[in-house]
Design a protein around this motif. Structure first.
Motif, PDB file in Angstrom:
ATOM      1  N   THR A  10       0.833  -1.205   0.000  1.00 45.57           N
ATOM      2  CA  THR A  10       0.000   0.000   0.000  1.00 45.57           C
ATOM      3  C   THR A  10       0.868   1.254   0.000  1.00 45.57           C
ATOM      4  N   LEU A  11       2.003   1.194   0.649  1.00 43.14           N
ATOM      5  CA  LEU A  11       2.959   2.305   0.622  1.00 43.14           C
ATOM      6  C   LEU A  11       3.454   2.527  -0.812  1.00 43.14           C
ATOM      7  N   LYS A  12       3.737   1.442  -1.518  1.00 42.79           N
ATOM      8  CA  LYS A  12       4.168   1.534  -2.920  1.00 42.79           C
ATOM      9  C   LYS A  12       3.054   2.125  -3.780  1.00 42.79           C
ATOM     10  N   ARG A  48       8.356  12.441   2.448  1.00 38.58           N
ATOM     11  CA  ARG A  48       7.999  11.706   3.670  1.00 38.58           C
ATOM     12  C   ARG A  48       7.867  10.215   3.379  1.00 38.58           C
ATOM     13  N   LEU A  49       7.241   9.891   2.262  1.00 38.11           N
ATOM     14  CA  LEU A  49       7.106   8.483   1.888  1.00 38.11           C
ATOM     15  C   LEU A  49       8.488   7.860   1.678  1.00 38.11           C
ATOM     16  N   GLU A  50       9.369   8.599   1.042  1.00 38.19           N
ATOM     17  CA  GLU A  50      10.738   8.102   0.833  1.00 38.19           C
ATOM     18  C   GLU A  50      11.439   7.871   2.168  1.00 38.19           C
ATOM     19  N   GLN A  51      11.161   8.714   3.141  1.00 38.61           N
ATOM     20  CA  GLN A  51      11.724   8.537   4.485  1.00 38.61           C
ATOM     21  C   GLN A  51      11.199   7.248   5.118  1.00 38.61           C
ATOM     22  N   ILE A  52       9.920   6.972   4.931  1.00 37.07           N
ATOM     23  CA  ILE A  52       9.348   5.737   5.484  1.00 37.07           C
ATOM     24  C   ILE A  52       9.994   4.520   4.826  1.00 37.07           C
ATOM     25  N   PHE A  53      10.122   4.551   3.496  1.00 44.27           N
ATOM     26  CA  PHE A  53      10.803   3.446   2.808  1.00 44.27           C
ATOM     27  C   PHE A  53      12.215   3.252   3.379  1.00 44.27           C
ATOM     28  N   GLU A  54      12.924   4.365   3.526  1.00 42.16           N
ATOM     29  CA  GLU A  54      14.297   4.300   4.051  1.00 42.16           C
ATOM     30  C   GLU A  54      14.315   3.693   5.454  1.00 42.16           C
ATOM     31  N   ASN A  55      13.388   4.134   6.311  1.00 39.50           N
ATOM     32  CA  ASN A  55      13.307   3.600   7.676  1.00 39.50           C
ATOM     33  C   ASN A  55      13.023   2.100   7.689  1.00 39.50           C
ATOM     34  N   ALA A  78      13.726   0.028  -0.858  1.00 37.36           N
ATOM     35  CA  ALA A  78      13.853   1.032  -1.916  1.00 37.36           C
ATOM     36  C   ALA A  78      12.504   1.703  -2.127  1.00 37.36           C
ATOM     37  N   ALA A  79      12.530   3.015  -2.350  1.00 33.87           N
ATOM     38  CA  ALA A  79      11.295   3.755  -2.625  1.00 33.87           C
ATOM     39  C   ALA A  79      10.877   3.461  -4.062  1.00 33.87           C
ATOM     40  N   ARG A  80       9.910   2.573  -4.193  1.00 34.29           N
ATOM     41  CA  ARG A  80       9.414   2.180  -5.509  1.00 34.29           C
ATOM     42  C   ARG A  80       7.907   2.200  -5.507  1.00 34.29           C
ATOM     43  N   GLY A  81       7.363   2.695  -6.595  1.00 32.51           N
ATOM     44  CA  GLY A  81       5.925   2.695  -6.733  1.00 32.51           C
ATOM     45  C   GLY A  81       5.418   1.411  -7.344  1.00 32.51           C
ATOM     46  N   LYS A  82       4.154   1.182  -7.121  1.00 27.62           N
ATOM     47  CA  LYS A  82       3.451   0.049  -7.710  1.00 27.62           C
ATOM     48  C   LYS A  82       2.235   0.650  -8.401  1.00 27.62           C
TER      49      LYS A  82
END
Length: 162
Positions: free
Chosen positions: A13-15, A57-64, A68-72
């Motif tokens: 869901t984040l993606k 912010r989303l990229e920060q969550i992925f990093e945490n 990798a910050a990737r969309g779906k």
């Protein structure tokens, strides 16, 4: 095949929302350019700047999460944005263009509010305190944008089109 759990669903869901935010970021300048109301144009421009921060912010969550910050691909946002494009084409020089654009923008906001609310709840359940804080910030911004668009519709845009 291993059973998927809430962590997997959270990440998927984040993606999804990451992809959606990237698409929204690209669509907002087109919507701003199409708007005839200066107030509506300013609202779209303001939201584009907010969207940029929300993506960070989303990229920060992925990093945490160590991911990798990737969309779906998100079919829901694709459909909502396609409706906005349709309105821009079908009502290009019509008085109802701005109310149509505003309605399309609110459909986007409602989708985002739904996604961020769900993600925030899941992050809380999963004990992802940093994610909860970041998602809370974005959720508050999305609600504020939706309220501002509603107010703009009631005080100016709809009446001007009628």
């Amino acid at each position: 095949m291993p059973e998927k759990d809430l962590n997997d669903l959270f990440l998927d869901t984040l993606k999804d929302i990451y992809y959606a935010e990237k698409q929204i970021y690209k669509a907002l300048p087109k919507m701003a350019k199409a708007a005839s109301s200066g107030q509506l144009r300013a609202a779209f421009e303001k939201h584009q700047a907010e969207t940029e921060v929300q993506i960070e912010r989303l990229e920060q969550i992925f990093e945490n999460l160590g991911k990798a910050a990737r969309g779906k691909k998100c079919d829901a946002i694709e459909g909502i944005l396609d409706e906005g494009k349709e309105i821009m084409e079908e009502y290009a020089d019509a008085a109802a263009l701005d109310p149509g654009l505003l309605a399309a923008a609110q459909a986007v906001e409602h989708y985002e509010i739904s996604r961020y609310g769900t993600l925030r709840t899941w992050a809380n359940t999963l004990g992802l305190k940093d994610a909860v804080k970041l998602l809370d910030q974005t959720l508050a911004e999305e609600k504020k944008t939706d309220d501002a668009l509603s107010k703009l519709a009631l005080t100016a845009v709809n009446a001007e089109a009628a």
